[in-house]
Scaffold this active site. Structure first.
Site, mmCIF file in Angstrom:
data_model
loop_
_atom_site.group_PDB
_atom_site.id
_atom_site.type_symbol
_atom_site.label_atom_id
_atom_site.label_comp_id
_atom_site.label_asym_id
_atom_site.label_seq_id
_atom_site.Cartn_x
_atom_site.Cartn_y
_atom_site.Cartn_z
ATOM 1 N N ASP A 76 0.833 -1.216 0.057
ATOM 2 C CA ASP A 76 0.061 0.065 0.005
ATOM 3 C C ASP A 76 0.945 1.258 -0.016
ATOM 4 O OD1 ASP A 76 0.900 -0.476 2.559
ATOM 5 O OD2 ASP A 76 -1.051 -1.096 3.177
ATOM 6 N N ASP A 105 -7.568 -3.399 14.607
ATOM 7 C CA ASP A 105 -8.938 -3.598 14.235
ATOM 8 C C ASP A 105 -9.018 -4.770 13.146
ATOM 9 O OD1 ASP A 105 -7.839 -2.569 12.005
ATOM 10 O OD2 ASP A 105 -9.259 -0.925 11.559
ATOM 11 N N HIS A 126 -7.036 -5.130 10.386
ATOM 12 C CA HIS A 126 -7.069 -4.896 8.813
ATOM 13 C C HIS A 126 -5.630 -5.697 8.564
ATOM 14 C CE1 HIS A 126 -4.929 -0.802 10.036
ATOM 15 N NE2 HIS A 126 -4.101 -1.462 9.602
ATOM 16 N N GLU A 142 -9.727 -2.006 5.402
ATOM 17 C CA GLU A 142 -10.508 -1.760 6.909
ATOM 18 C C GLU A 142 -11.548 -2.566 7.151
ATOM 19 O OE1 GLU A 142 -8.626 0.279 8.750
ATOM 20 O OE2 GLU A 142 -8.180 2.079 7.791
HETATM 21 C C1 F6R Z 1 1.517 -1.379 6.055
HETATM 22 C C2 F6R Z 1 0.040 -2.122 6.218
HETATM 23 C C3 F6R Z 1 -0.578 -2.280 7.417
HETATM 24 C C4 F6R Z 1 0.290 -2.522 8.916
HETATM 25 C C5 F6R Z 1 -0.597 -2.443 9.876
HETATM 26 C C6 F6R Z 1 0.152 -2.591 11.399
HETATM 27 O O1 F6R Z 1 2.028 -1.740 4.833
HETATM 28 O O2 F6R Z 1 -0.256 -2.815 5.322
HETATM 29 O O3 F6R Z 1 -1.866 -3.149 7.386
HETATM 30 O O4 F6R Z 1 0.740 -3.969 8.576
HETATM 31 O O5 F6R Z 1 -1.487 -1.310 10.036
HETATM 32 O O6 F6R Z 1 0.756 -1.589 11.426
HETATM 33 P P1 F6R Z 1 2.294 -1.600 12.467
HETATM 34 O O7 F6R Z 1 3.138 -2.726 12.055
HETATM 35 O O8 F6R Z 1 2.673 -0.118 12.509
HETATM 36 O O9 F6R Z 1 1.535 -1.769 13.787
#
Ligand code: F6R
Length: 261
Positions: free
Chosen positions: A67, A136, A138, A143
């Site tokens: 992303d 959450d 995701h 989301e």
């Molecule tokens: C980032 C991504 C997000 C993160 C998730 C956890 O490329 O795809 O889904 O993996 O938000 O983020 P952290 O590792 O910062 O807790």
């Protein structure tokens, strides 16, 4: 699904790095799917160490990131282009033309997303996808409520995600509201998936993803439908799993595991 419970963040990062290295040793031109965020930083540090000290070779590897924020140029310190360059790519020998990260500044997002999907297929599909998980549930920026069949597209970020990300920006209004993200359907087409999670604030999401129903309200739960997924968890992230004893039993009895005393 395989659940690997590790004693520390370092151990979790090393265990995941060993899977990446094994993939590259078996297939030097493997296609890797990569995540940003705080979770994979230890994994990337370990891959850099393996490259420097053990000659782990990335010269034939192709990568696709999950992303990118819409509106941030690639040199913006909060862009995922910048993150990947600083935390991995500039330290290893991957050819720049083999790196794919969604473009946050294209003027035709629909065409770009279609191209990204096509490009993954042209490169032979993702051999190993690395994932983190949001509090959450995701995966990527899918989301709660995202279709489990979704493909690469623009997604409006949840208020919670925007608030969580605000700490990285000078002003709350600077936090991007949209992102381009691979879809859940795109992710599920990877041949192998590893999801890393550490810390107590991920425990609820991890339990929902592994032991809850498959639901778009926790997009990580869609991984239950995949045939080759490994969760690498530290103890805090694993702490809400009801079947934790069973997972540890399986781990101890795995062929090749050291015999118990
Ligand atoms: C980032 C991504 C997000 C993160 C998730 C956890 O490329 O795809 O889904 O993996 O938000 O983020 P952290 O590792 O910062 O807790």
């Amino acid at each position: 699904m395989e659940i690997v419970i590790c004693d520390s963040y370092e151990q979790m990062s090393k265990a995941a790095a060993a899977v990446v290295a094994q993939t590259l040793n078996r297939k030097p031109d493997a296609v890797l799917g990569l995540a940003t965020g705080s979770t994979p930083l230890g994994l990337y540090r370990e891959l850099i160490r393996m490259h420097r000290e053990e000659g782990l070779d990335f010269s034939y590897v192709t990568t696709f990131n999950l992303d990118e924020y819409v509106g941030l140029p690639s040199d913006h310190p909060q862009s995922y282009h910048y993150f990947m360059r600083e935390n991995l790519f500039k330290h290893i020998n991957i050819p720049p033309q083999n790196i794919h990260i969604p473009a946050g500044t294209t003027d035709n997002y629909r065409a770009f997303c279609d191209w990204y999907e096509r490009r993954i297929k042209e490169c032979g599909k993702i051999d190993l996808q690395v994932l983190g998980i949001g509090a959450d549930g995701h995966i990527a920026f899918n989301e709660p409520g995202s279709s489990l069949g979704s493909r690469t597209r623009i997604k409006t970020l949840a208020k919670q995600t925007i608030e969580d990300n605000a700490r990285f920006f000078e002003r709350p209004e600077d936090v991007p509201v949209y992102a381009i993200t691979m879809g859940v359907g795109t992710i599920l087409e990877a041949r192998r998936i590893i999801l890393l999670a550490n810390g107590e604030n991920k425990a609820e999401a991890v339990a929902a993803a592994i032991e809850g129903p498959v639901t778009s309200m926790c997009t990580a739960s869609a991984l239950q439908l995949h045939q080759d997924v490994t969760f690498f968890l530290d103890r805090a992230a694993a702490s809400r799993l009801k079947m934790i004893e069973y997972y540890e039993w399986i781990q101890a009895k795995r062929p090749g595991a050291p015999p118990s005393a």
